[in-house]
Scaffold this motif. Sequence first.
Motif, PDB file in Angstrom:
ATOM      1  N   LYS A  66       0.629  -1.575  -0.114  1.00 34.04           N
ATOM      2  CA  LYS A  66      -0.004  -0.147   0.182  1.00 34.04           C
ATOM      3  C   LYS A  66       0.907   1.282   0.146  1.00 34.04           C
ATOM      4  CE  LYS A  66      -4.435  -1.857   1.514  1.00 34.04           C
ATOM      5  NZ  LYS A  66      -4.025  -3.376   2.113  1.00 34.04           N
ATOM      6  N   LEU A  67       1.998   1.445   0.939  1.00 34.29           N
ATOM      7  CA  LEU A  67       2.521   2.350   0.886  1.00 34.29           C
ATOM      8  C   LEU A  67       3.415   2.971  -0.326  1.00 34.29           C
ATOM      9  CD1 LEU A  67       4.296   1.637   4.556  1.00 34.29           C
ATOM     10  CD2 LEU A  67       2.808   3.687   3.677  1.00 34.29           C
ATOM     11  N   ASP A  68       3.751   2.085  -1.441  1.00 37.88           N
ATOM     12  CA  ASP A  68       4.386   1.918  -2.438  1.00 37.88           C
ATOM     13  C   ASP A  68       2.956   1.780  -3.545  1.00 37.88           C
ATOM     14  OD1 ASP A  68       7.154   1.155  -3.324  1.00 37.88           O
ATOM     15  OD2 ASP A  68       6.125  -0.057  -4.768  1.00 37.88           O
ATOM     16  N   GLY A  69       1.791   2.412  -3.144  1.00 37.95           N
ATOM     17  CA  GLY A  69       1.077   2.026  -4.715  1.00 37.95           C
ATOM     18  C   GLY A  69       0.078   1.690  -4.893  1.00 37.95           C
ATOM     19  N   PHE A  70      -0.258  -0.179  -4.305  1.00 38.60           N
ATOM     20  CA  PHE A  70      -0.489  -1.117  -4.663  1.00 38.60           C
ATOM     21  C   PHE A  70      -1.355  -1.846  -3.748  1.00 38.60           C
ATOM     22  CE2 PHE A  70       3.810  -1.109  -6.778  1.00 38.60           C
ATOM     23  CZ  PHE A  70       2.969  -1.343  -8.124  1.00 38.60           C
ATOM     24  N   SER A  71      -2.508  -2.286  -4.303  1.00 39.27           N
ATOM     25  CA  SER A  71      -3.488  -3.160  -3.576  1.00 39.27           C
ATOM     26  C   SER A  71      -2.888  -3.771  -2.435  1.00 39.27           C
ATOM     27  CB  SER A  71      -5.117  -3.157  -3.874  1.00 39.27           C
ATOM     28  OG  SER A  71      -4.769  -3.726  -4.940  1.00 39.27           O
ATOM     29  N   ASP A  72      -2.164  -4.705  -2.422  1.00 38.93           N
ATOM     30  CA  ASP A  72      -1.889  -5.723  -1.935  1.00 38.93           C
ATOM     31  C   ASP A  72      -0.866  -6.599  -2.605  1.00 38.93           C
ATOM     32  OD1 ASP A  72      -2.553  -7.761  -3.982  1.00 38.93           O
ATOM     33  OD2 ASP A  72      -4.257  -7.739  -3.100  1.00 38.93           O
ATOM     34  N   VAL A  73       0.369  -7.644  -1.805  1.00 38.79           N
ATOM     35  CA  VAL A  73       1.697  -7.672  -2.047  1.00 38.79           C
ATOM     36  C   VAL A  73       1.206  -8.464  -3.105  1.00 38.79           C
ATOM     37  CG1 VAL A  73       1.110 -10.060  -0.546  1.00 38.79           C
ATOM     38  CG2 VAL A  73       3.439  -8.761  -0.854  1.00 38.79           C
ATOM     39  N   ARG A  74       0.542  -8.777  -3.796  1.00 39.53           N
ATOM     40  CA  ARG A  74       0.317  -9.758  -4.916  1.00 39.53           C
ATOM     41  C   ARG A  74       0.832  -9.075  -6.004  1.00 39.53           C
ATOM     42  NH1 ARG A  74      -4.821 -13.458  -2.647  1.00 39.53           N
ATOM     43  NH2 ARG A  74      -5.806 -11.083  -3.401  1.00 39.53           N
ATOM     44  N   GLU A  75      -0.333  -7.875  -5.748  1.00 37.53           N
ATOM     45  CA  GLU A  75      -0.150  -6.739  -7.342  1.00 37.53           C
ATOM     46  C   GLU A  75       1.217  -6.376  -7.022  1.00 37.53           C
ATOM     47  OE1 GLU A  75      -2.101  -2.890  -8.656  1.00 37.53           O
ATOM     48  OE2 GLU A  75      -2.420  -3.865  -6.763  1.00 37.53           O
ATOM     49  N   LEU A  76       2.096  -6.325  -5.820  1.00 41.06           N
ATOM     50  CA  LEU A  76       3.258  -5.224  -5.655  1.00 41.06           C
ATOM     51  C   LEU A  76       4.268  -6.921  -6.403  1.00 41.06           C
ATOM     52  CD1 LEU A  76       5.766  -3.593  -4.931  1.00 41.06           C
ATOM     53  CD2 LEU A  76       4.978  -4.550  -2.487  1.00 41.06           C
ATOM     54  N   MET A  77       4.402  -8.166  -6.330  1.00 39.30           N
ATOM     55  CA  MET A  77       4.445  -8.780  -6.634  1.00 39.30           C
ATOM     56  C   MET A  77       4.550  -9.345  -7.890  1.00 39.30           C
ATOM     57  SD  MET A  77       6.480  -9.226  -3.753  1.00 39.30           S
ATOM     58  CE  MET A  77       7.980 -10.854  -5.427  1.00 39.30           C
ATOM     59  N   ARG A  78       3.657  -8.815  -8.348  1.00 39.53           N
ATOM     60  CA  ARG A  78       3.469  -9.086 -10.128  1.00 39.53           C
ATOM     61  C   ARG A  78       4.575  -8.083 -10.835  1.00 39.53           C
ATOM     62  NH1 ARG A  78      -1.976 -10.598  -9.582  1.00 39.53           N
ATOM     63  NH2 ARG A  78      -2.635  -8.278  -9.039  1.00 39.53           N
ATOM     64  N   LYS A  82       7.638  -8.417 -13.000  1.00 38.83           N
ATOM     65  CA  LYS A  82       7.978  -7.622 -14.270  1.00 38.83           C
ATOM     66  C   LYS A  82       9.108  -6.943 -14.710  1.00 38.83           C
ATOM     67  CE  LYS A  82       3.497  -6.256 -14.568  1.00 38.83           C
ATOM     68  NZ  LYS A  82       1.912  -5.740 -14.997  1.00 38.83           N
ATOM     69  N   ILE A  83       9.489  -6.424 -13.532  1.00 36.22           N
ATOM     70  CA  ILE A  83      11.010  -5.273 -13.442  1.00 36.22           C
ATOM     71  C   ILE A  83      12.203  -5.464 -13.442  1.00 36.22           C
ATOM     72  CG2 ILE A  83      11.607  -3.396 -12.190  1.00 36.22           C
ATOM     73  CD1 ILE A  83       8.280  -1.557 -11.504  1.00 36.22           C
ATOM     74  N   TYR A  84      11.701  -7.206 -12.464  1.00 32.17           N
ATOM     75  CA  TYR A  84      13.322  -7.780 -12.542  1.00 32.17           C
ATOM     76  C   TYR A  84      13.016  -9.394 -12.815  1.00 32.17           C
ATOM     77  CZ  TYR A  84      13.530  -3.491  -9.225  1.00 32.17           C
ATOM     78  OH  TYR A  84      13.765  -1.916  -8.665  1.00 32.17           O
ATOM     79  N   GLY A  85      12.151  -9.246 -13.497  1.00 32.55           N
ATOM     80  CA  GLY A  85      12.396 -11.295 -13.591  1.00 32.55           C
ATOM     81  C   GLY A  85      11.724 -11.802 -11.991  1.00 32.55           C
ATOM     82  N   GLU A  86      11.885 -12.415 -12.508  1.00 35.60           N
ATOM     83  CA  GLU A  86      11.418 -14.025 -10.934  1.00 35.60           C
ATOM     84  C   GLU A  86      12.245 -13.846  -9.923  1.00 35.60           C
ATOM     85  OE1 GLU A  86       9.061 -18.715 -10.183  1.00 35.60           O
ATOM     86  OE2 GLU A  86       9.680 -17.875 -11.944  1.00 35.60           O
ATOM     87  N   LEU A  87      11.024 -13.220  -9.241  1.00 35.35           N
ATOM     88  CA  LEU A  87      12.031 -13.167  -7.599  1.00 35.35           C
ATOM     89  C   LEU A  87      11.565 -14.100  -6.499  1.00 35.35           C
ATOM     90  CD1 LEU A  87      11.482  -9.186  -6.514  1.00 35.35           C
ATOM     91  CD2 LEU A  87      13.545 -10.402  -7.571  1.00 35.35           C
TER      92      LEU A  87
END
Length: 182
Positions: A66-78, A82-87
């Motif tokens: 949420k602090l990073d502008g996403f609704s939940d951790v799943r959206e953040l991880m997606r 996308k940016i870094y490759g699979e984490l």
Amino acid sequence: MLVDNKYKKKIMSGKKVTTIRYGSYEAKPGSEVYLVITPSDTAIAKVRITKIEKKKVRELTNEDAKLDGFSDVRELMRELNKIYGELYGDDEVTIIGFEVVKTFESGIPLKWLKGLNYKEPEEIVELFFKNKEKLNIAKDTEFILQRVREEGLGKAVRTFGPKKVQQALLKVYHALYDAGLI
């Protein structure tokens, strides 16, 4: 600090107050940096780093998202994938908290800031007008700087073109530097 243009509105509205980077990111809380959007490489704000926190990917929370502008951790991880490759869960990320200190309505091209040794154009203009009697600057350059002072950088660029404004700022920066005023 580089961020994708798609996050600009969230940052400027205060909905995004962190950025999460893969690996270790070295910065000190309290330091100020320019926030530069890509792909245009334009500084849109100066931000103060408020926190640096290292975590494993598996430790990221919905609050981090949420602090990073996403609704939940799943959206953040997606997005991070996308940016870094699979984490993976044991991968380390750095959470960088920030607050906007100053915004640049028209933006400032990063190459201009580099050429001015990271002095803001308005700062150069004000130093010029405080010290113009000590400097030998052509009237056409002074005229451009007067317009930047009165109307702002964006309008001056639209009036004179980016190259003329940049050249005027660089001339004055170097004159100020040579005179020992910056």
